[in-house]
Enzyme design. Structure first.
Site, PDB file in Angstrom:
ATOM      1  N   HIS A 246       0.848  -1.185   0.000  1.00  8.96           N
ATOM      2  CA  HIS A 246       0.000   0.000   0.000  1.00  8.96           C
ATOM      3  C   HIS A 246       0.888   1.241   0.000  1.00  8.96           C
ATOM      4  CE1 HIS A 246       1.141  -0.455   4.223  1.00  8.96           C
ATOM      5  NE2 HIS A 246       0.915   0.846   4.358  1.00  8.96           N
ATOM      6  N   ASP A 248       0.892   5.180   1.894  1.00 12.53           N
ATOM      7  CA  ASP A 248       0.220   5.905   2.970  1.00 12.53           C
ATOM      8  C   ASP A 248      -0.451   7.130   2.365  1.00 12.53           C
ATOM      9  OD1 ASP A 248       1.155   3.979   4.686  1.00 12.53           O
ATOM     10  OD2 ASP A 248       2.853   5.166   5.405  1.00 12.53           O
ATOM     11  N   HIS A 303       4.801   0.094   0.026  1.00 14.71           N
ATOM     12  CA  HIS A 303       5.483  -0.737   1.019  1.00 14.71           C
ATOM     13  C   HIS A 303       4.561  -1.816   1.566  1.00 14.71           C
ATOM     14  CE1 HIS A 303       3.697   2.792   3.004  1.00 14.71           C
ATOM     15  NE2 HIS A 303       3.551   2.050   4.099  1.00 14.71           N
ATOM     16  N   ARG A 313       6.424  -8.702  16.345  1.00 13.75           N
ATOM     17  CA  ARG A 313       6.913  -7.386  15.923  1.00 13.75           C
ATOM     18  C   ARG A 313       5.844  -6.318  16.162  1.00 13.75           C
ATOM     19  NH1 ARG A 313       6.861  -4.571  10.832  1.00 13.75           N
ATOM     20  NH2 ARG A 313       8.525  -3.023  10.805  1.00 13.75           N
TER      21      ARG A 313
HETATM   22  O1  LIG Z   1       4.925  -2.039  10.343  1.00 12.71           O
HETATM   23  C1  LIG Z   1       5.516  -1.524   9.408  1.00 12.71           C
HETATM   24  O2  LIG Z   1       6.726  -1.646   9.235  1.00 12.71           O
HETATM   25  C2  LIG Z   1       4.752  -0.717   8.382  1.00 12.71           C
HETATM   26  C3  LIG Z   1       3.505  -0.074   8.917  1.00 12.71           C
HETATM   27  C4  LIG Z   1       2.736   0.637   7.854  1.00 12.71           C
HETATM   28  O3  LIG Z   1       3.037   0.577   6.691  1.00 12.71           O
HETATM   29  C5  LIG Z   1       1.551   1.436   8.210  1.00 12.71           C
HETATM   30  O4  LIG Z   1       1.148   1.457   9.394  1.00 12.71           O
HETATM   31  O5  LIG Z   1       0.987   2.072   7.291  1.00 12.71           O
HETATM   32 FE   LIG Z   2       2.072   2.177   5.563  1.00 11.70          FE
END
Ligand SMILES: O=C(O)CCC(=O)C(=O)O
Ligand SMILES: [Fe+2]
Length: 364
Positions: A246, A248, A303, A313
């Site tokens: 996705h 952001d 990403h 994690r």
């Molecule tokens: O957890 C991650 O490394 C990415 C989190 C992410 O892409 C988001 O919260 O939009």
């Molecule tokens: Fe993200």
């Protein structure tokens, strides 16, 4: 002043797109969470989008494959006298970079992570008490993009906009203050950092002082969201995904990754590149609204997050945006506009309906 919460009331979600799996109760990956390569991952708009070249369609990566280490994500020392230029370059070439010497105390990250872990380690039925409502923006639940996929993600999140007290009180009736204090302080510090980064970006764009002041005034009303992400240990990480690919939506994201990697970015020619954490650093990525504001110069980086077999994690994402009624459009000095100007509310509404296709729908 309208805020980001109001946007989501117009696009309510179904309960099964909000309620995460009870990860503590499963010993194998249920079919609902098995992403068998491209076939189950079939939101055609996403796969066919300009953001996903044919050669990099989603592939679930074996956790033992060493990801492409080269080239590596820029690391920028914010005290360097050329930092603004480096930030500008990184936004153009990568859309993501790490920052060091950001001035934030390490203890703040320890605190926010420990409170996030305290929340996610609660029993599922307790977390469900703070479940995001169908048209709501804050609380416990799955990623907002869940309805776009036929399979669910190995992920649970908790979204905060402003005060977290209402949900925290439900989770810990006698012991909620610490959580709220830590989240308030974290948002305060992130807001200041987002402002600093925005100023560097404006400088790197060569804006006059007057133009910078105008942009800073708009950004000082920042509307933001804090997203706590949890990726529980997964019995078979090769068959599922943490967060699907996705971009952001807002201006900038400031990400704190806990003690384990898991974020990957898609780069032209390199495929999925693992974003290794640099000790003490924060990871910054460009979002869609910054891409529009920069007239397409800055990359809204695609990403995803992968999961681990034994490690739980946690990541903390701070999304820096603008009030829902502010208008965002390309800066005129960056050439003929490639996107039409629109309000943040309109863009988020389009994103909620079209996910990654939203950007191409506003392209001129
Ligand atoms: O957890 C991650 O490394 C990415 C989190 C992410 O892409 C988001 O919260 O939009
Ligand atoms: Fe993200």
């Amino acid at each position: 002043m309208s805020n980001l919460c109001e946007v989501y009331r117009k696009t309510p979600l179904k309960p099964h797109h909000i309620i995460p799996l009870d990860f503590q109760s499963v010993e194998s990956v249920p079919d609902s969470h098995v992403w068998s390569d491209c076939d189950d991952y079939n939101p055609t708009e996403i796969l066919n989008s300009h953001l996903w070249p044919e050669s990099h369609k989603f592939r679930i990566q074996d956790e033992h494959i060493v990801p492409n280490e080269h080239p590596s994500i820029p690391i920028i020392d914010l005290t360097d006298s050329n930092a603004a230029d480096y930030v500008g370059q990184a936004c153009q070439t990568w859309g993501i970079f790490h920052v060091t010497n950001h001035g934030l105390p390490l203890g703040l990250f320890e605190d926010v992570e420990s409170e996030a872990r305290r929340l996610f380690s609660l029993p599922s039925q307790q977390k469900m008490k703070a479940l995001r409502s169908p048209g709501g923006a804050t609380g416990y639940g799955s990623a907002r993009m869940a309805p776009f996929f036929s399979k669910s993600m190995w992920h649970e999140g908790f979204t905060i906009m402003g005060s977290s007290v209402d949900h925290a009180r439900v989770l810990w009736p006698n012991d909620y203050k610490r959580f709220c204090e830590v989240m308030d302080e974290y948002q305060k510090q992130m807001k200041a950092l987002a402002h600093k980064l925005f100023l560097m970006i404006l400088k790197s764009m060569g804006l006059s002082e007057e133009e910078q002041n105008w942009a800073l005034m708009v950004q000082s009303n920042e509307s933001n969201a804090l997203q706590l992400n949890s990726y529980p240990p997964c019995p078979d990480p090769t068959r599922t995904v943490g967060l699907a690919p996705h971009t952001d939506s807002l201006l900038l994201t400031i990400l704190h990754q806990s003690d384990s990697d898991g974020l990957e970015v898609l780069q032209d020619g390199a495929g999925w590149v693992r974003v290794h954490r640099a000790p003490g650093s924060l990871t910054i990525n460009v979002g869609d609204l910054m891409h529009v504001f920069s007239n397409g110069k800055f990359k809204s980086v695609c990403h995803r997050a992968v999961v681990k077999r034994t490690h739980h994690r946690v990541s903390i994402a701070y999304f820096s945006g603008l009030p829902a009624d502010s208008v965002v459009g390309p800066l005129s000095k960056l050439g003929p506009p490639r996107y039409r100007a629109l309000t943040v509310e309109e863009y988020l509404g389009m994103k909620a309906q079209h996910l990654d296709r939203a950007l191409s729908l506003i392209r001129i």
